[in-house]
Write an enzyme that holds these catalytic residues in place. Sequence first.
Site, PDB file in Angstrom:
ATOM      1  N   SER A 264      13.074   5.881   3.243  1.00 30.45           N
ATOM      2  CA  SER A 264      12.150   5.866   4.409  1.00 30.45           C
ATOM      3  C   SER A 264      11.221   4.539   4.136  1.00 30.45           C
ATOM      4  CB  SER A 264      11.446   7.115   4.676  1.00 30.45           C
ATOM      5  OG  SER A 264      10.803   7.356   5.790  1.00 30.45           O
ATOM      6  N   ASP A 455      20.750   9.273  11.406  1.00 35.56           N
ATOM      7  CA  ASP A 455      19.259   9.029  11.467  1.00 35.56           C
ATOM      8  C   ASP A 455      18.915   7.994  12.661  1.00 35.56           C
ATOM      9  OD1 ASP A 455      16.622   8.940  10.724  1.00 35.56           O
ATOM     10  OD2 ASP A 455      16.760   7.184   9.215  1.00 35.56           O
ATOM     11  N   HIS A 517      18.428  11.205   8.194  1.00 34.57           N
ATOM     12  CA  HIS A 517      17.426  10.375   7.418  1.00 34.57           C
ATOM     13  C   HIS A 517      17.462  10.576   5.989  1.00 34.57           C
ATOM     14  CE1 HIS A 517      13.521   8.107   7.177  1.00 34.57           C
ATOM     15  NE2 HIS A 517      13.407   9.107   6.561  1.00 34.57           N
TER      16      HIS A 517
END
Length: 541
Positions: A264, A455, A517
């Site tokens: 991220s 994601d 994710h």
Amino acid sequence: MKTFTAALLVGTALAAVPQQQPLQTQVEDSAWAKPLEDLKDTIKSMGAEAKQAWDQLASAFPDALNEYTLFSAPKKHTRRPDSHWDHVVRGADVQGIWVDGVDGQKHREVDGKLENYDLRVKAVDPSKLGIDPGVKQFSGYLDDNENDKHLFYWFFESRNDPKNDPVVLWLNGGPGCSSLTGLFFELGPASIDKNLKVIHNPYSWNSNASVIFLDQPVNVGFSYSGSSVSDTIAAGKDVYALLTLFFKQFPQYAKQDFHIAGESYAGHYIPAFASEILSHKNRNINLKSVLIGNGLTDPLTQYPHYRPMACGEGGYPAVLDESSCRSMDNALPRCQSMIESCYSSESAWVCVPASIYCNNAMIGPYQRTGQNVYDVRTKCEDGSLCYTGLNYITQWLNQKPVMEALGAEVESYDSCNMDINRNFLFHGDWMKPYHRLVPGLIEKLPVLIYAGDADFICNWLGNKAWTETLEWSGRAEFASAEMKNLTIVDNKSKGKNIGQVKSHGNFTFMRLFGGGHMVPLDQPEASLEFFNRWLGGEWKA
């Protein structure tokens, strides 16, 4: 503003890329240290073009400046005396060590400004927590005494061969989210169930590596401070100090290969942190590679891929209708123009409007559907973070016996700190071009960019795109390299296709099938497979 709040928490969230330059020296935007009223006065006195951008921003999102604070409130805490800890490593002592160089001249054993840092260490008793019995663990704090900053870490030795296995630093993103989320929700030795019971994870990344989980920047997780950090470069200084003092206390781990991994917003962190480490000639950190999973690294190249991912072109059914898809297409040129201006100036006055406009225009339509931004296949389960399981982790970590066993000094634990998130956003860090640091890394060590293909927020389309447009000596060869099947090679699932991979020189991109994710959460077996093979050196120049 609520249209993009969730995307700014755990996650982050093909353009023509201008010639890439090294990331600029940090821009001094002194007005950001002023009260909000002074900030508004500064906006009024800006040049016409910049003022127009802020005026349009205020018109579109009238509550933005009122809702967001620029600094995080200090977390309530009680510092434990030094006698509580098994070891206290003084940075001043480490900085004062001189050795003879090969040229006969004396030099410091390790570089860096360390005199204001200390590292506190205590052994964690696994039997008290029920996590990986028999595995050696340490927790503690890195203290920046000059700036009243205290970063919490938790270290797990390898389950296999800690005397020879590599050491890995794991970083969650946000910015402002605890890496203990990664520990208990993704790749650590245990998870927490709805009854707050500890569940063993057979696919933990410490199966063949020792792992450090770090709560950073300050005021995240169990970390705390009387001050604040609001940009990636500043956070990198703290991480270098932590690792230097940790390896000084535990020289047996300093002999092993060291890797930095994260996901991220770690797409910002890791290029900066690795560059900081490599900038010190004399160091005790044996950095061998970096791994970035579903990261935000090059927004200019990644943001055009929100529309395709949301509209059925990323391998999964469309989430948005045709009207919303057209709206995103219409908004993209302005978004790209604003990001380009941010890349050119790296000033908060330019980068903040780009962040807010683009996040609302390119992420907002998806969020308003209620679909999980971290997994296009599911709806959000609970709150802005979309996963009920995160609540179990927070509850478990807030138990007094747990906090006592870890030596935690804050009154409570939170998985994500929205104030930190806003600080980074409103200091312009979100849109800055940290990908410009990656070519310098590729010259010196292997770099892996991996992405779960379900994601949305940091999707595989955008990550593949920026890796293929990155300016470096092997760009053409990497861009034209074939995506090959990635299969499991050495266990009962041998031959199972888990994704695709392309590689040239020191640069590798992976698409992991069925991963959101957080790839280790959705595909634990596949994540441990590629992780072990990466550490084993399968993909490198």
